[in-house]
Scaffold this active site. Structure first.
Site, PDB file in Angstrom:
ATOM      1  N   CYS A 368      37.418  40.750  30.538  1.00 56.50           N
ATOM      2  CA  CYS A 368      37.059  42.080  31.047  1.00 56.50           C
ATOM      3  C   CYS A 368      35.592  42.422  30.783  1.00 56.50           C
ATOM      4  O   CYS A 368      34.855  42.834  31.689  1.00 56.50           O
ATOM      5  CB  CYS A 368      37.989  43.137  30.465  1.00 56.50           C
ATOM      6  SG  CYS A 368      37.861  43.365  28.675  1.00 56.50           S
ATOM      7  N   HIS A 417      39.746  47.375  26.465  1.00 57.83           N
ATOM      8  CA  HIS A 417      39.578  46.948  27.864  1.00 57.83           C
ATOM      9  C   HIS A 417      38.505  47.791  28.531  1.00 57.83           C
ATOM     10  O   HIS A 417      38.292  48.969  28.176  1.00 57.83           O
ATOM     11  CB  HIS A 417      40.890  47.105  28.634  1.00 57.83           C
ATOM     12  CG  HIS A 417      40.863  46.488  29.996  1.00 57.83           C
ATOM     13  ND1 HIS A 417      40.653  45.149  30.208  1.00 57.83           N
ATOM     14  CD2 HIS A 417      40.993  47.042  31.249  1.00 57.83           C
ATOM     15  CE1 HIS A 417      40.671  44.881  31.504  1.00 57.83           C
ATOM     16  NE2 HIS A 417      40.876  46.023  32.149  1.00 57.83           N
ATOM     17  N   HIS A 429      38.188  45.322  37.943  1.00 54.61           N
ATOM     18  CA  HIS A 429      38.183  44.763  36.591  1.00 54.61           C
ATOM     19  C   HIS A 429      38.836  43.392  36.575  1.00 54.61           C
ATOM     20  O   HIS A 429      39.470  42.970  37.555  1.00 54.61           O
ATOM     21  CB  HIS A 429      38.910  45.703  35.619  1.00 54.61           C
ATOM     22  CG  HIS A 429      40.371  45.859  35.924  1.00 54.61           C
ATOM     23  ND1 HIS A 429      41.341  45.944  34.963  1.00 54.61           N
ATOM     24  CD2 HIS A 429      41.050  45.962  37.111  1.00 54.61           C
ATOM     25  CE1 HIS A 429      42.536  46.078  35.517  1.00 54.61           C
ATOM     26  NE2 HIS A 429      42.382  46.106  36.826  1.00 54.61           N
TER      27      HIS A 429
END
Length: 455
Positions: A368, A417, A429
């Site tokens: 991420c 995240h 993402h």
């Protein structure tokens, strides 16, 4: 073919209007060797199909012949049943006639034996016992008539029996002919069944050969796909390139023979359309977010101008006028990049479909934070490597003030995240192992904070 070309030109023109002046990239055309290979395999396939159609027609003809023979055998069986019934009835009639004949023969024999035992004396007594010449003639005539009637009756019964025997012989002959015909039909039926089996076995052989040729043809037909699959599956491909690949694949579908290759082409077309739709949706969301941001800034500027005008009016009503005090503007976060949010997103969209890789920070695979740092590096912003560190730099942004291009951070208690906000509650993402870079909603993630790195 002319219609297909016209449609393709129209598609290219439409794409130019929608996505800019650039002409979509098309797949590399078939080489002469590839075209010759395809033509050769197609010729083999056409020849096999022609043979199979011939065999199928032959099987159909044999099947018709078998049906005709079966119908004849059924008629034979009906005739056999009918003749059996007639022969059985005729045998009963012959048996009854024979019984009558036997009875009459026995009666006639008894009468002859009685006359024989009596001998000439009996005949003489009968004659001498006559009372007159007329009586004598009458008695003699009666004896002769009785003998004649008995003989006539026996002859009639014998004639009937002979006729019945003749009729029965005719029935037996007819039965024999029907049986011979049935045997002949059964022989022909067996021969036709053998022909049918031979044809079916030959058809199976050709079907096996057809499958082999179809497999070869399916492999060769991949030439039609060319590099279109690479274009569609490459996250860095432009919209123009993907649209061109989709148009090219649509144009070649009419040349495809095998279902497997056609299914692959359809799947690629649908994937290309999905990617284009996702990008367009993301651009619209980003444009809407940008428009909302500009409108909000305009409203804020109008409020500040109104407040300044009100302050000037109030100062003018006091003692000697003096220069208005300069207002202290709200502090702004330091500028990190002059790029727009839409520019950041358009670059990020190129990596849709890139696989998630632990610790990945290149287009071969992202985690991420590796994805966000790689995208922002393109615009001169060097972010820390991990998500929790990225959340400590830039300008903090409230959820209600999010703009396209802002980094959004999530987690349960602590940050774990990060993604790039695109507007409308959505983000792009790299989610988790087994997934790829994608656009998804933020509503299932626990929002913690957001940071802005763009002016």
């Amino acid at each position: 073919m002319k219609s297909v070309k016209n449609k393709l030109i129209a598609a290219l023109l439409l794409t130019s209007i929608l996505y800019g002046a650039a002409v979509p990239v098309s797949a590399t055309p078939l080489t002469e060797h590839q075209q010759m290979e395809l033509d050769s395999i197609k010729s083999e396939y056409d020849a096999i199909l022609s043979k199979m159609h011939e065999i199928e027609a032959k099987i159909g003809s044999i099947a018709d012949e078998i049906t005709d023979i079966i119908l004849k055998i059924e008629d034979n069986d009906k005739n056999i049943d009918r003749l059996n019934s007639e022969i059985e009835a005729k045998n009963i009639e012959i048996s009854e006639t024979q019984a009558k004949l036997t009875q009459k023969e026995e009666e006639y024999g008894e009468r002859l034996r009685a006359m024989y035992k009596q001998g000439n004396a009996g005949m003489i007594d009968t004659i001498l016992g006559s009372e007159s010449i007329a009586d004598l003639i009458s008695r003699t005539d009666a004896i002769l008539k009785i003998a004649k009637i008995d003989k006539q009756l026996l002859d009639e019964i014998q004639a009937i029996k002979d006729e019945l025997d003749r009729q029965k012989a005719e029935l037996d002959q007819a039965m024999n002919e029907v049986q011979v015909l049935k045997a002949d039909n059964l022989t022909r039926l067996g021969q036709e069944e053998n022909k049918k089996k031979e044809a079916e076995n030959l058809l199976k052989e050709y079907e096996t050969e057809e499958k082999k040729i179809l497999n070869n043809l399916a492999f060769a037909e991949l030439y039609y796909i060319g590099d279109n699959d690479d274009i569609i599956n490459n996250a860095s491909s432009t919209d123009d390139a993907i649209q061109g690949a989709v148009s090219s694949l649509r144009a070649v579908r009419s040349s495809i023979v095998t279902e497997t290759t056609d299914a692959k082409i359809v799947a690629l077309i649908e994937k290309g359309k999905t990617i284009l739709n996702q990008r367009e949706a993301a651009r619209r969301a980003a444009a809407a977010a940008e428009a909302a941001r500009i409108a909000a800034e305009q409203r804020a500027a109008e409020r500040r101008a109104a407040e300044q005008a009100q302050n000037s009016s109030n100062n003018g009503s006091n003692a000697a006028p003096s220069a208005p005090a300069a207002s202290t503007p709200a502090p702004k976060p330091p500028a990190a990049s002059n790029a727009s949010g839409s520019a950041v997103l358009n670059y990020a969209y190129q990596f849709l479909g890139t696989p998630y890789v632990w610790g990945g920070s290149t287009p071969s695979g992202f985690d991420c934070s590796g994805f966000t740092s790689y995208v922002y590096r393109k615009f001169g912003v060097n972010l820390p490597r991990v998500s929790r560190s990225q959340a400590t730099v830039g300008t903090k942004v409230a959820y209600s003030d999010l703009q396209a291009g802002d980094l959004v951070f999530f987690g349960s208690g602590s940050i774990s995240h990060v993604g790039i906000y695109i507007g409308g509650g959505n983000m792009i993402h790299s989610p988790r192992p087994g997934k790829t870079v994608e656009i998804s909603t933020m509503k299932y993630h626990k929002f913690i904070t957001a940071r802005r790195f763009l002016n």
